[in-house]
Motif scaffolding. Structure first.
Motif, mmCIF file in Angstrom:
data_model
loop_
_atom_site.group_PDB
_atom_site.id
_atom_site.type_symbol
_atom_site.label_atom_id
_atom_site.label_comp_id
_atom_site.label_asym_id
_atom_site.label_seq_id
_atom_site.Cartn_x
_atom_site.Cartn_y
_atom_site.Cartn_z
ATOM 1 N N GLU A 171 -36.313 93.188 -49.315
ATOM 2 C CA GLU A 171 -36.137 91.400 -49.339
ATOM 3 C C GLU A 171 -35.395 91.028 -50.421
ATOM 4 O O GLU A 171 -34.545 89.645 -50.345
ATOM 5 N N ASP A 211 -31.875 90.521 -51.473
ATOM 6 C CA ASP A 211 -30.770 89.727 -49.995
ATOM 7 C C ASP A 211 -29.444 88.728 -51.340
ATOM 8 O O ASP A 211 -28.354 88.728 -50.649
ATOM 9 N N THR A 212 -30.982 88.474 -52.774
ATOM 10 C CA THR A 212 -29.948 87.856 -53.553
ATOM 11 C C THR A 212 -29.576 88.328 -55.129
ATOM 12 O O THR A 212 -29.162 88.047 -55.769
ATOM 13 N N LYS A 213 -30.234 89.762 -54.920
ATOM 14 C CA LYS A 213 -29.718 90.145 -55.818
ATOM 15 C C LYS A 213 -29.004 91.299 -55.899
ATOM 16 O O LYS A 213 -28.490 92.428 -54.778
ATOM 17 N N ASP A 214 -28.496 91.677 -56.937
ATOM 18 C CA ASP A 214 -27.809 93.436 -56.465
ATOM 19 C C ASP A 214 -28.459 94.861 -57.247
ATOM 20 O O ASP A 214 -27.789 95.919 -56.686
ATOM 21 N N LYS A 240 -27.877 96.837 -54.015
ATOM 22 C CA LYS A 240 -26.682 96.653 -52.586
ATOM 23 C C LYS A 240 -25.719 96.799 -52.652
ATOM 24 O O LYS A 240 -24.660 96.911 -54.195
ATOM 25 N N ASN A 274 -26.643 91.494 -61.469
ATOM 26 C CA ASN A 274 -27.739 90.995 -61.145
ATOM 27 C C ASN A 274 -28.440 91.267 -60.537
ATOM 28 O O ASN A 274 -28.945 91.630 -59.584
#
Length: 205
Positions: free
Chosen positions: A121, A124-127, A144, A174
């Protein structure tokens, strides 16, 4: 199960006298072998319901008829001369059909399915996501879309510098860190953990 997620599980083919050598130096080959099988069982329990396609990557050869369910786990053989090359190859293979890929070993007793799902999860917002091990390595690493340059090269694997050197490679992207955990390498890692006591009856402190 999310088809966009892949969980790589690096495992050593269980064989008496191989693997867990630092642990075996104290507890003996038989106990180290039983402990490793116990850790493999735990790894299967926490990964069989994970929100990802779990992949078992064997150190030497693929075992089709073992305790890893063929209907649930994809099976591969690790490729390469050192751990970094092997991990790079596994990530590149997984990224051919998945967007988010995480790798773990098979010697983490205090890791849960919830931990793994949360790591996916976070991607979803981090690399990248990394789980630092107390000994200076890491117990989980995930990316990701692609692997950053050099993250698996120029490392002295199995030493306390691995985490520090890896974080240098991640500084331009990130990433987020999970809480530190303890993997099982030495007797001191398990001597006070209740789950391991059945394997340590022959040892008197």
């Amino acid at each position: 199960m999310s088809s966009s997620n892949a969980l790589i599980i690096f495992t050593r083919n269980p064989e008496l006298g191989k693997g867990k050598r630092r642990l075996a130096a104290t507890v003996g080959d038989e106990a180290a072998f039983e402990i490793y099988k116990f850790l493999l069982h735990h790894t299967r329990e926490i990964t069989k319901t994970v929100n990802a396609q779990p992949q078992v990557w064997y150190s030497e050869k693929v075992h089709e008829n073992d305790d890893w369910d063929n209907n649930r786990y994809k099976k591969f053989q690790q490729q390469g001369q050192d751990l970094g090359i092997r991990m790079q190859h596994a990530f590149e293979t997984a990224f051919q059909s998945h967007d988010k890929v995480i790798i773990i070993g098979s010697d983490m007793h205090d890791l849960t399915t919830e931990d793994l799902n949360r790591a996916f999860e976070l991607l979803d917002t981090k690399d990248a996501v990394i789980g630092p091990a107390i000994d200076g390595g890491y117990y989980l690493l995930g990316f990701k879309n692609k692997v950053p340059d050099n993250v698996f090269s120029n490392k002295v694997w199995g030493t306390e510098t691995v985490l520090e050197e890896t974080l240098k490679d991640l500084k331009t992207i990130n990433y987020t860190m999970l809480e530190p955990r303890n993997d099982v390498d030495f007797y001191e890692d398990i001597k006070d953990v209740p789950a391991f006591q059945p394997f340590l009856k022959h040892i008197h402190a």
